[in-house]
Design a protein around this motif. Structure first.
Motif, PDB file in Angstrom:
ATOM      1  N   ALA A 166       0.720  -1.047   0.141  1.00  0.00           N
ATOM      2  CA  ALA A 166       0.135  -0.106   0.076  1.00  0.00           C
ATOM      3  C   ALA A 166       0.847   1.298   0.104  1.00  0.00           C
ATOM      4  O   ALA A 166       0.668   2.231  -0.878  1.00  0.00           O
ATOM      5  CB  ALA A 166      -0.931   0.076   1.381  1.00  0.00           C
ATOM      6  N   ALA A 167       1.931   1.285   0.869  1.00  0.00           N
ATOM      7  CA  ALA A 167       2.821   2.479   0.962  1.00  0.00           C
ATOM      8  C   ALA A 167       3.486   2.636  -0.460  1.00  0.00           C
ATOM      9  O   ALA A 167       3.486   3.876  -0.867  1.00  0.00           O
ATOM     10  CB  ALA A 167       3.794   2.411   2.154  1.00  0.00           C
ATOM     11  N   TYR A 168       3.919   1.598  -0.898  1.00  0.00           N
ATOM     12  CA  TYR A 168       4.566   1.924  -2.073  1.00  0.00           C
ATOM     13  C   TYR A 168       3.550   2.480  -3.404  1.00  0.00           C
ATOM     14  O   TYR A 168       4.038   3.282  -4.211  1.00  0.00           O
ATOM     15  CB  TYR A 168       5.177   0.516  -2.912  1.00  0.00           C
ATOM     16  N   SER A 169       2.293   1.834  -3.440  1.00  0.00           N
ATOM     17  CA  SER A 169       1.485   2.268  -4.456  1.00  0.00           C
ATOM     18  C   SER A 169       1.072   3.763  -4.171  1.00  0.00           C
ATOM     19  O   SER A 169       0.467   4.226  -5.090  1.00  0.00           O
ATOM     20  CB  SER A 169       0.738   1.287  -4.740  1.00  0.00           C
ATOM     21  N   LEU A 170       1.280   4.144  -2.946  1.00  0.00           N
ATOM     22  CA  LEU A 170       1.165   5.507  -2.494  1.00  0.00           C
ATOM     23  C   LEU A 170       1.930   6.336  -3.031  1.00  0.00           C
ATOM     24  O   LEU A 170       1.984   7.622  -2.388  1.00  0.00           O
ATOM     25  CB  LEU A 170       0.312   5.557  -1.268  1.00  0.00           C
ATOM     26  N   GLY A 171       3.037   5.836  -3.460  1.00  0.00           N
ATOM     27  CA  GLY A 171       4.055   6.720  -3.760  1.00  0.00           C
ATOM     28  C   GLY A 171       5.163   6.867  -2.876  1.00  0.00           C
ATOM     29  O   GLY A 171       6.113   7.636  -3.036  1.00  0.00           O
TER      30      GLY A 171
END
Lengths: 268, 308
Positions: free
Chosen positions: B209-214
């Motif tokens: 989640a954190a990665y795909s939130l940038g």
């Protein structure tokens, strides 16, 4: 603006004992900007693998994913993800969770606050910004997850069984919310589910996948999502053509499951 | 043997008495009181306040009764009485505490003896955490470093810190540095393992989640992995503090010129049993207080523990 193109994607896993599993074989699919696509299939058909490849968490062994002109090589903010549950950061308040993406991007504080406020409103959580996420019910947590994803303004939203852990009543409400957000934001949404009814309700396009090797088995264009935006979802479910489709797809999946069972039980 | 029988008899009597009383006055209400199944339902079991108070009272009563204490009317028969050199009555210990608190013991005040032990524990623990937590993070985040440090950490973990005392004395003598190093070693492996399991315990969906939130790698570490590991680190810190407290007392028994362990060691050489008892009670009280303080700190700092 940016269409999502899945071009001949294959995924083959090697097992430690030397054999290989074809989780996905030669999948091609074009998803236009703003489309709502649901993906359905029996367990083991590779639908979660496909979603992980779309998100950029897995690199396919063959083929590629393109969003607009850029090739997907890893996770980034262009493709947001909503998980089943437990992907919220419980050490942050609801508002901090929703504002996570813009905060990481270094957006100005006032802009983030305004954005978070607006999103909490549209998912029906106004006034909950200061609560801890573990104080919320499962349905409310998923509302936070939706808002957090939208806060980043991604081109595509990928949903991995986002409503799978909710009770039937909450689930129905959330299905309405997903449709409402889709209509309001015009985002491309790819939703994975194992509920036939949900796939019918939340898919302009419905992709049915088959296992071993994971592949696209059938594709439908459906009117229900568009109708569901304005209408009561229960009315939509009562339509005779909804029932026909449901029975058709259910028996399709039943057949696949029986085939798997047969394969498993057949003497080698 | 007789003592054990008396103890069990007292336990049974008080238990029966409270059970009988609670059937007479069933004023409590609420879910727990309405439960018909309590045997086997852990959630219906609360430690009975009455029993806890009675338990402490019984220990003191037996102690007093067998040592001819002036604080009790009940006395064991004369030939069962303990001599003060084996077990002094509770009031002797109490007055000795007042005496030492006022006049000190072996050139140092009581406070100096206790605070030096506490200071050693905190300093050793501080350095252990300072090195151990980053070490655990490195092991949790990188395959090479995991492979490199795993054999060392896994080997050192089951070695009791007390077994290191002789080596530490050979290398560093008996001064302050030696004790800090011993406590550092006691805390280091516990903290490293706690931090490592905190990192390993992060849900993959949170990372995704954190990665795909940038989020960048550094942002992931700062905003997801570190707060996610905090509850485990706190659990480790509580264990490490307990082990360090035990180790410092043992180290002071071997070699020291002041400290809580030193006090009881010297007192035992001179058969000052009242001081030994006083020291043991103080060591217990301090150890317990440290644990309670850590738990309060934990509740304040990581309120999300166990709520993922």
């Amino acid at each position: 603006m940016a269409d999502l193109k899945i071009e001949a994607v294959s995924m083959t896993f090697s097992l430690p004992n030397g054999s290989t599993i074809e989780a996905l074989k030669d999948i091609s699919l074009e998803i236009a900007q703003g489309e709502l696509v649901s993906v359905l299939g029996p367990s083991g058909c590779g639908k979660t693998t496909l979603l992980n490849i779309l998100a950029g968490f897995l690199a396919p062994t063959g083929g590629q994913i393109r969003l607009g002109k850029t090739e997907v090589t890893g996770p980034d903010r262009a493709r947001g993800m909503v998980f089943q549950q437990g992907a919220l950061f419980e050490w942050m308040s609801v508002a901090k969770n929703v504002g996570f993406g813009p905060r990481m991007a270094g957006r100005p504080r006032a802009e983030i606050d305004a954005r978070v406020e607006g999103l909490l409103q549209s998912v029906g959580l106004q006034g909950f910004g200061d609560k801890a996420v573990y104080e919320l019910s499962g349905g409310m947590q998923q509302r936070v997850a939706l808002a957090r994803c939208l806060a980043n303004d991604p081109d595509v939203i990928l949903m991995d069984e986002p409503l799978g852990a909710l009770d039937a009543l909450t689930r129905e409400k959330m299905q309405g919310l997903v449709l409402k957000l889709w209509k309001e934001t015009g985002k491309t949404i790819v939703l994975i589910t194992h509920s036939v009814e949900e796939a019918l309700l939340l898919g302009e396009r419905l992709i049915v996948m088959a296992p071993r090797p994971g592949r696209i088995h059938a594709e439908y264009r459906l009117p229900f999502a568009a109708r569901g935006v304005g209408e009561d979802l229960r009315m939509v479910k009562r339509l005779p053509e909804f029932g026909e489709r449901r029975d058709e797809i259910l028996s399709m999946i039943w057949e696949m499951e029986e085939e798997i069972m047969g394969k498993a039980e057949a003497p080698v | 043997m007789t003592l054990l029988l008396i103890y069990i008899a007292l336990l049974a009597t008080i238990w029966a008495l409270t059970a009988w009383l609670s059937t007479r006055i069933r004023s409590r209400d609420g879910m727990a009181a309405r439960k018909t199944v309590t045997f086997g339902d852990e959630s219906a079991i609360r430690p009975s306040r009455v029993a806890s108070v009675a338990s402490v009272a019984v220990v003191f009563l037996i102690w007093a009764a067998f040592t001819g204490s002036s604080w009790t009317f009940i006395h064991a028969p004369a030939d069962w009485q303990m001599r003060p050199i084996w077990l002094p009555p509770p009031e002797n210990v109490w007055f000795r505490l007042l005496d030492i608190a006022a006049n000190g013991y072996r050139n140092f005040t009581l406070w100096e003896h206790l605070s030096i032990s506490i200071w050693r524990v905190f300093t050793g623990f501080f350095f252990g955490a300072l090195i151990g937590i980053p070490l655990g993070f490195a092991m949790g985040l990188n395959s090479f470093l995991r492979g490199w440090f795993d054999p060392i950490v896994e080997f050192m973990r089951p070695v009791p810190p007390l077994a290191l005392i002789p080596l530490v004395i050979i290398w560093y003598g008996i001064d302050e540095k030696a004790k800090i190093i011993l406590l550092f070693l006691a805390a280091l492996w516990i903290m490293a393992i706690a931090a490592r399991s905190g990192v390993a315990g992060v849900k993959l969906s949170k990372v995704h989640a954190a990665y795909s939130l940038g989020a960048s790698k550094w942002q992931l570490l700062r905003h997801v992995i570190m707060p996610n590991a905090l509850p485990d680190i706190f659990t480790g810190a509580r264990v490490a503090m307990g082990v360090c407290w035990g180790t410092v007392v043992a180290a002071e028994l071997v070699a020291a010129e002041k400290g809580a362990g030193f006090t009881i060691m010297v007192a035992s050489r001179f058969m000052q049993t009242d001081i030994v008892l006083m020291g043991i009670i103080l060591i217990g009280v301090i150890g317990y207080s440290i644990d309670v303080a850590m738990r309060m700190l934990e509740r304040w700092l990581v309120p999300w523990k166990g709520r993922g």
